[in-house]
Write an enzyme that holds these catalytic residues in place. Structure first.
Site, short mmCIF file in Angstrom:
data_model
loop_
_atom_site.label_atom_id
_atom_site.label_comp_id
_atom_site.label_asym_id
_atom_site.label_seq_id
_atom_site.Cartn_x
_atom_site.Cartn_y
_atom_site.Cartn_z
N GLY A 126 0.83 -1.20 0.00
CA GLY A 126 0.00 0.00 0.00
C GLY A 126 0.86 1.24 0.00
N GLY A 127 0.39 2.25 0.72
CA GLY A 127 1.10 3.54 0.76
C GLY A 127 2.49 3.42 1.34
N GLY A 162 24.21 10.50 -30.61
CA GLY A 162 23.74 11.27 -29.45
C GLY A 162 24.31 10.71 -28.16
N ALA A 163 24.58 9.40 -28.16
CA ALA A 163 25.10 8.77 -26.95
C ALA A 163 26.49 9.32 -26.60
CB ALA A 163 25.14 7.26 -27.12
C1 HXC Z 1 -3.27 -3.76 12.09
C2 HXC Z 1 -2.14 -5.64 11.48
C3 HXC Z 1 -1.98 -5.15 10.18
C4 HXC Z 1 -2.51 -3.86 9.88
C5 HXC Z 1 -1.05 -7.08 10.26
N1 HXC Z 1 -1.56 -6.85 11.46
N2 HXC Z 1 -1.30 -6.06 9.43
N3 HXC Z 1 -2.78 -4.95 12.41
N4 HXC Z 1 -3.15 -3.22 10.89
N5 HXC Z 1 -2.36 -3.33 8.68
C6 HXC Z 1 -1.47 -7.73 12.62
C7 HXC Z 1 -2.27 -8.98 12.47
O1 HXC Z 1 -3.59 -8.77 12.91
C8 HXC Z 1 -1.51 -9.93 13.39
O2 HXC Z 1 -1.86 -9.64 14.72
C9 HXC Z 1 -0.07 -9.49 13.24
O3 HXC Z 1 -0.13 -8.16 12.72
C10 HXC Z 1 0.69 -10.35 12.27
O4 HXC Z 1 -0.07 -10.49 11.09
P1 HXC Z 1 -0.30 -11.91 10.39
O5 HXC Z 1 -1.34 -11.72 9.38
O6 HXC Z 1 -0.49 -12.96 11.41
O7 HXC Z 1 1.12 -12.15 9.73
P2 HXC Z 1 1.48 -12.74 8.33
O8 HXC Z 1 0.74 -14.02 8.10
O9 HXC Z 1 2.96 -12.78 8.27
O10 HXC Z 1 0.95 -11.69 7.26
C11 HXC Z 1 1.46 -10.40 7.21
C12 HXC Z 1 0.64 -9.50 6.24
C13 HXC Z 1 -0.86 -9.56 6.68
C14 HXC Z 1 0.79 -10.04 4.85
C15 HXC Z 1 1.20 -8.11 6.34
O11 HXC Z 1 -0.94 -9.35 8.08
C16 HXC Z 1 -1.68 -8.54 5.95
O12 HXC Z 1 -2.04 -8.77 4.80
N6 HXC Z 1 -1.98 -7.44 6.63
C17 HXC Z 1 -2.83 -6.42 6.09
C18 HXC Z 1 -2.10 -5.64 5.03
C19 HXC Z 1 -2.87 -4.43 4.55
O13 HXC Z 1 -3.86 -4.62 3.82
N7 HXC Z 1 -2.50 -3.25 4.99
C20 HXC Z 1 -3.13 -2.05 4.65
C21 HXC Z 1 -2.48 -1.61 3.33
S1 HXC Z 1 -3.24 -0.17 2.73
P3 HXC Z 1 -1.72 -10.70 15.90
O14 HXC Z 1 -2.40 -10.06 17.07
O15 HXC Z 1 -2.40 -11.94 15.43
O16 HXC Z 1 -0.28 -10.89 16.12
C22 HXC Z 1 -2.24 1.02 3.23
C23 HXC Z 1 -2.73 2.35 2.86
C24 HXC Z 1 -1.73 3.39 3.18
O17 HXC Z 1 -1.25 0.84 3.82
C25 HXC Z 1 -1.86 4.51 2.20
C26 HXC Z 1 -0.96 5.64 2.54
C27 HXC Z 1 -0.94 6.64 1.42
#
Ligand code: HXC
Length: 513
Positions: free
Chosen positions: A169-170, A403-404
């Site tokens: 994401g961001g 040109g290079a």
């Molecule tokens: C809150 C999060 C989190 C998030 C993970 N966790 N991502 N908590 N916000 N974005 C937490 C999980 O709930 C979990 O908590 C712990 O972190 C570990 O995650 P797992 O899923 O168990 O780990 P893993 O299997 O290794 O997977 C990692 C991951 C997955 C691929 C990153 O967690 C995931 O897909 N997360 C969401 C990603 C996402 O969509 N992010 C938002 C992107 S949009 P516990 O308590 O179980 O340990 C964005 C917009 C920004 O960022 C724009 C700015 C301009």
């Protein structure tokens, strides 16, 4: 007092425990180190000072008030790396997956402000699930606060991003604005939208690794400049990279003391093949020219037709840009032009002199190149060299066509010293192409067209495929024996060490992006 000290010690222990033992074990099982373990490897022993260890998030939605970890998923602070002040933040995946909350972002911003005010490099060790989903727009705002600071700091202090876990994401845009990205193979990935969104929108099936793993970004997109085998190697690469670059735009890298010795490199006299169409490895030339084992290549697996990297020459830190005849004959194309342009601009930002090794047959022709804006992208390299004010030396080893020739740090665009080997061919185009155009009518009406073309080619090559016409105009400062190149570079960069040149006063230039 004792009670109060105990309370402090308890809090410190709690903060250092991150998301707890179970999550730390999970991190280790994936072959990843924790945030604090990474920092310990990066900074000099005993130098680390943490800032914001006791910060907690302020979120109360979704029951978040019941789950709060000291430090809020990012360790921030300062220390020294090889004796030099460096600011470091490391996201802690064991706390909410290292996700970025409002307070997590505030901690990073505070550190960036300190780094900018005190003009020292900042390193980000990224390992994060992106925006803290429970916080919504506050987390988006936090990202934007970081992007803004990345941009303000660009060109003032070096910024390095290591991607040591997910980065989606961001979150990818902060690293993208920084100067260098390093990724750890197999345990890190970067993408704007993940495989599930890709499937929904474009119906493509792709794994995270294929979409945004280190190999993809090292070779296909060029997003990452370096790939490490594991966390340990990644940290070592950061240290090595820092050794070539100064603290800020106003500083220079310390020279390593060097005494001139026998600098003759006889092997270079035999390196250019007899036929000008036979390739050779420009990396062999580089290794002969630089101090032993000092070449540190950047973007190794991307646009291999141009080589860029840092080195030491006579103890001095020097950035190298070199055409690579081994890949696509060293031609300039869209990817190689942007790769080199970015490197040239980095070196110019941070007072690192440039050595340019030229063996380029021209720009790559074709619809693919034209439709992908080779005009705009080639202009980036032209612009980058033209605006750079650091000491610049070129050595033409063989071809410098069309040109290079102009683009590859020619005298005309501000190079300080232009050297050529006797094997240099400096002309508008290669002898065959030139003869086919200028003698088209004669060749078409000749009884033996092939023989006629060969003769004309020979005639053209004798007239133009050498460095002496360019040298007679002063476009080349000296034609040199290849074996003498290293000593000429040591002396040349020493002569240019106090060069001061400024560009016309302006807000900023408008590089063709
Ligand atoms: C809150 C999060 C989190 C998030 C993970 N966790 N991502 N908590 N916000 N974005 C937490 C999980 O709930 C979990 O908590 C712990 O972190 C570990 O995650 P797992 O899923 O168990 O780990 P893993 O299997 O290794 O997977 C990692 C991951 C997955 C691929 C990153 O967690 C995931 O897909 N997360 C969401 C990603 C996402 O969509 N992010 C938002 C992107 S949009 P516990 O308590 O179980 O340990 C964005 C917009 C920004 O960022 C724009 C700015 C301009």
């Amino acid at each position: 007092m004792n009670d109060k000290l105990l309370k402090l010690q308890e809090l410190e222990l709690l903060a250092k425990a991150g998301g707890g033992e179970k999550r730390i074990s999970k991190q280790h099982e994936k072959g990843k180190l924790t945030a604090r373990e990474r920092i310990r490897l990066l900074v000099d022993e005993g130098s680390w000072e943490e800032i914001g260890m006791l910060v907690k998030h302020r979120s109360t939605d979704f029951g978040m008030e019941k789950e709060n970890y000291l430090g809020d998923g990012v360790v921030t602070g300062y220390g020294t790396v090889n004796g030099r002040l460096t600011y470091v933040y490391a996201q802690d995946f064991t706390v909410f997956g290292g996700s970025l909350s409002e307070t997590h972002a505030e901690k990073i911003c505070k550190l960036m402000d300190l780094a900018l005010d005190n003009k020292a490099p900042i390193i980000g060790l990224n390992d994060s699930g992106g925006a803290r989903i429970q916080e919504g727009v506050k987390s988006l705002g936090g990202y934007a606060d970081i992007f803004y600071r990345n941009t303000q700091a660009s060109g003032v202090i070096p910024q390095i991003s290591a991607i040591m876990g997910p980065c989606a994401g961001g979150a990818v845009y902060s690293p993208a604005i920084t100067d260098f990205i390093m990724m750890v193979d197999q345990s890190s990935y970067m993408f704007v939208t993940g495989p599930n969104v890709v499937k929904t929108v474009t119906n493509e099936t792709v794994t995270s690794e294929e979409l945004g793993g280190s190999k993809t970004h090292a070779s296909k997109s060029g997003v990452t400049h370096f790939t490490a085998r594991n966390d340990l190697q990644c940290i070592e690469m950061i240290k090595k990279l820092l050794s070539y670059i100064p603290q800020n735009y106003d500083a220079k890298v310390d020279d390593i003391p060097y005494t001139i010795d026998d600098e003759s490199r006889a092997a270079l006299n035999d390196i250019i093949p007899a036929s000008s169409n036979t390739p050779y490895d420009m990396k062999e030339v580089i290794h002969e020219l630089v101090d032993p084992r000092s070449f540190f290549e950047v973007h190794k697996d991307f646009a291999e037709n141009i080589i860029v990297g840092f080195s030491r020459i006579g103890g001095r830190s020097v950035g190298i840009v070199a055409n690579q005849p081994y890949a696509l004959a060293g031609v300039l194309d869209v990817k190689s032009s942007t790769k080199a342009a970015r490197f040239v601009r980095f070196c110019d930002c941070f007072n690192i002199p440039l050595l340019v090794l030229v063996d380029v047959p021209g720009f790559l022709p074709g619809t693919d190149q034209e439709w992908n804006a080779i005009i705009t992208n080639g202009a980036k390299l032209l612009y980058a060299f033209s605006e750079s004010t650091v000491p610049r030396i070129s050595v033409i080893t063989r071809k410098a066509y069309g040109g290079a020739y102009d683009v590859m740090n020619s005298k005309h665009i501000g190079s300080d010293l232009n050297l050529a080997w006797p094997t240099a061919e400096i002309a508008v185009m290669g002898a065959k192409g030139a003869s086919e155009i200028i003698f088209r009518k004669e060749i078409a009406s000749a009884d033996n067209a092939e023989e006629m073309l060969a003769n004309k080619e020979k005639e053209y090559a004798e007239q133009f495929a050498h460095p002496y016409k360019a040298a007679s105009r002063g476009f080349i400062d000296a034609v040199i024996e290849p074996s003498e190149t290293r000593i000429k570079l040591i002396k040349g960069f020493a002569m240019l060490k106090d060069k001061k040149k400024s560009i016309p006063s302006k807000k900023h230039g408008n590089i063709p992006l």
